[in-house]
Write a protein that holds these residues in place. Structure first.
Motif, PDB file in Angstrom:
ATOM      1  N   ARG A  79       0.863  -1.185   0.000  1.00 29.66           N
ATOM      2  CA  ARG A  79       0.000   0.000   0.000  1.00 29.66           C
ATOM      3  C   ARG A  79       0.893   1.226   0.000  1.00 29.66           C
ATOM      4  O   ARG A  79       1.990   1.203   0.566  1.00 29.66           O
ATOM      5  CB  ARG A  79      -0.880   0.020   1.237  1.00 29.66           C
ATOM      6  CG  ARG A  79      -1.995  -0.970   1.190  1.00 29.66           C
ATOM      7  CD  ARG A  79      -2.925  -0.727   2.380  1.00 29.66           C
ATOM      8  NE  ARG A  79      -3.866  -1.821   2.480  1.00 29.66           N
ATOM      9  CZ  ARG A  79      -3.598  -2.978   3.055  1.00 29.66           C
ATOM     10  NH1 ARG A  79      -2.436  -3.199   3.589  1.00 29.66           N
ATOM     11  NH2 ARG A  79      -4.510  -3.920   3.080  1.00 29.66           N
TER      12      ARG A  79
ATOM     13  N   ILE B  65       2.190   8.438  -7.208  1.00 29.16           N
ATOM     14  CA  ILE B  65       1.985   7.892  -5.870  1.00 29.16           C
ATOM     15  C   ILE B  65       1.819   9.060  -4.904  1.00 29.16           C
ATOM     16  O   ILE B  65       2.616   9.987  -4.923  1.00 29.16           O
ATOM     17  CB  ILE B  65       3.190   7.038  -5.408  1.00 29.16           C
ATOM     18  CG1 ILE B  65       3.427   5.884  -6.378  1.00 29.16           C
ATOM     19  CG2 ILE B  65       2.989   6.526  -3.992  1.00 29.16           C
ATOM     20  CD1 ILE B  65       4.703   5.131  -6.128  1.00 29.16           C
TER      21      ILE B  65
ATOM     22  N   HIS C 263      -3.394   9.035  -0.395  1.00 31.45           N
ATOM     23  CA  HIS C 263      -4.022   7.781  -0.826  1.00 31.45           C
ATOM     24  C   HIS C 263      -3.287   6.603  -0.199  1.00 31.45           C
ATOM     25  O   HIS C 263      -2.760   5.739  -0.894  1.00 31.45           O
ATOM     26  CB  HIS C 263      -4.000   7.665  -2.350  1.00 31.45           C
ATOM     27  CG  HIS C 263      -4.642   8.824  -3.044  1.00 31.45           C
ATOM     28  ND1 HIS C 263      -5.995   9.029  -3.025  1.00 31.45           N
ATOM     29  CD2 HIS C 263      -4.114   9.839  -3.749  1.00 31.45           C
ATOM     30  CE1 HIS C 263      -6.286  10.121  -3.706  1.00 31.45           C
ATOM     31  NE2 HIS C 263      -5.158  10.643  -4.139  1.00 31.45           N
TER      32      HIS C 263
ATOM     33  N   ASP D 153      -4.213   3.921   1.141  1.00 35.17           N
ATOM     34  CA  ASP D 153      -4.701   2.571   0.848  1.00 35.17           C
ATOM     35  C   ASP D 153      -4.513   2.162  -0.610  1.00 35.17           C
ATOM     36  O   ASP D 153      -4.867   1.038  -0.980  1.00 35.17           O
ATOM     37  CB  ASP D 153      -6.177   2.444   1.224  1.00 35.17           C
ATOM     38  CG  ASP D 153      -6.370   2.399   2.729  1.00 35.17           C
ATOM     39  OD1 ASP D 153      -5.431   1.991   3.437  1.00 35.17           O
ATOM     40  OD2 ASP D 153      -7.455   2.777   3.201  1.00 35.17           O
ATOM     41  N   ALA D 154      -3.967   3.045  -1.442  1.00 37.67           N
ATOM     42  CA  ALA D 154      -3.732   2.698  -2.849  1.00 37.67           C
ATOM     43  C   ALA D 154      -2.761   1.524  -2.907  1.00 37.67           C
ATOM     44  O   ALA D 154      -1.725   1.511  -2.242  1.00 37.67           O
ATOM     45  CB  ALA D 154      -3.166   3.891  -3.605  1.00 37.67           C
ATOM     46  N   THR D 155      -3.097   0.510  -3.693  1.00 39.89           N
ATOM     47  CA  THR D 155      -2.263  -0.684  -3.815  1.00 39.89           C
ATOM     48  C   THR D 155      -1.296  -0.524  -4.977  1.00 39.89           C
ATOM     49  O   THR D 155      -1.663  -0.079  -6.050  1.00 39.89           O
ATOM     50  CB  THR D 155      -3.146  -1.922  -4.032  1.00 39.89           C
ATOM     51  OG1 THR D 155      -4.064  -2.010  -2.949  1.00 39.89           O
ATOM     52  CG2 THR D 155      -2.320  -3.181  -4.065  1.00 39.89           C
TER      53      THR D 155
ATOM     54  N   THR E 184      -4.313  -2.031 -10.779  1.00 38.42           N
ATOM     55  CA  THR E 184      -5.587  -2.542 -10.283  1.00 38.42           C
ATOM     56  C   THR E 184      -6.083  -3.718 -11.103  1.00 38.42           C
ATOM     57  O   THR E 184      -6.978  -4.422 -10.679  1.00 38.42           O
ATOM     58  CB  THR E 184      -6.654  -1.436 -10.281  1.00 38.42           C
ATOM     59  OG1 THR E 184      -6.785  -0.935 -11.608  1.00 38.42           O
ATOM     60  CG2 THR E 184      -6.282  -0.315  -9.329  1.00 38.42           C
TER      61      THR E 184
END
Length: 170
Positions: free
Chosen positions: A27, A77, A82, A84-86, A146
């Motif tokens: 994350r 990034i 963010h 929790d962005a994977t 994603t």
């Protein structure tokens, strides 16, 4: 299998660490730049490429830290906004500057990247213990992270793996 513990002190060593980190997922909130300590730290769920052909694919929790970091720049990034962005890590590269300095770049699927300006290459990777079966082997989609099925790994939902402060990096 034994826990992996590696150090890189030159660009050749860094290619070994890059190979072990290929297809690691994390994350954005698992990234931390400790400017006062000149250290960049991340906690990843690395794909274990050492699993044999008859074994199920698996992932391992690992800590990585880069020492002697003078500055950090990101593209695509925003860890603070963010968290929790994977992200799916594809490679770690080194571009030499005035020896022994240079830039280490963490390249992620979907075009995101982190560039670390470093005095020299000094990186450590250490498995932190947990191992779990992955849903499948990683697949790369040039459209973005994603779309990668590995990003749906159930370990990303495990609360004890979500907080890197609870699992101190190497």
């Amino acid at each position: 299998m034994e826990l992996l513990k590696l150090a890189a002190l030159d660009p050749e060593d860094l290619t070994i660490i890059s190979a072990h980190l290929q297809d690691a997922i994390l994350r954005a909130g698992d990234l931390t730049y400790l400017a006062a300590e000149h250290r960049f730290v991340l906690c990843v769920r690395r794909f274990d490429w050492s699993a044999g052909p008859g074994e199920p694919p698996r992932r391992r929790l690992a800590g990585v830290h880069f020492e002697r970091v003078l500055g950090v720049r990101t593209r695509g990034i925003a860890p603070g906004r963010h968290a929790d962005a994977t992200l799916s890590l594809l490679a770690v590269t080194f571009e030499p500057g005035d020896a022994p300095s240079g830039a280490v770049t963490l390249v992620f699927a979907g075009g995101a990247a982190i560039r670390l300006e470093v005095e020299c290459v000094e990186v450590r990777l250490k498995d932190l213990g947990p191992v779990w079966e992955a849903q499948e082997r990683p697949a790369h989609d040039p459209q973005g992270p994603t779309q990668d099925p590995a990003l749906q790994d159930p370990a990303l939902q495990d609360p004890k793996l979500q907080d890197p402060a609870r699992n101190a990096p190497a």
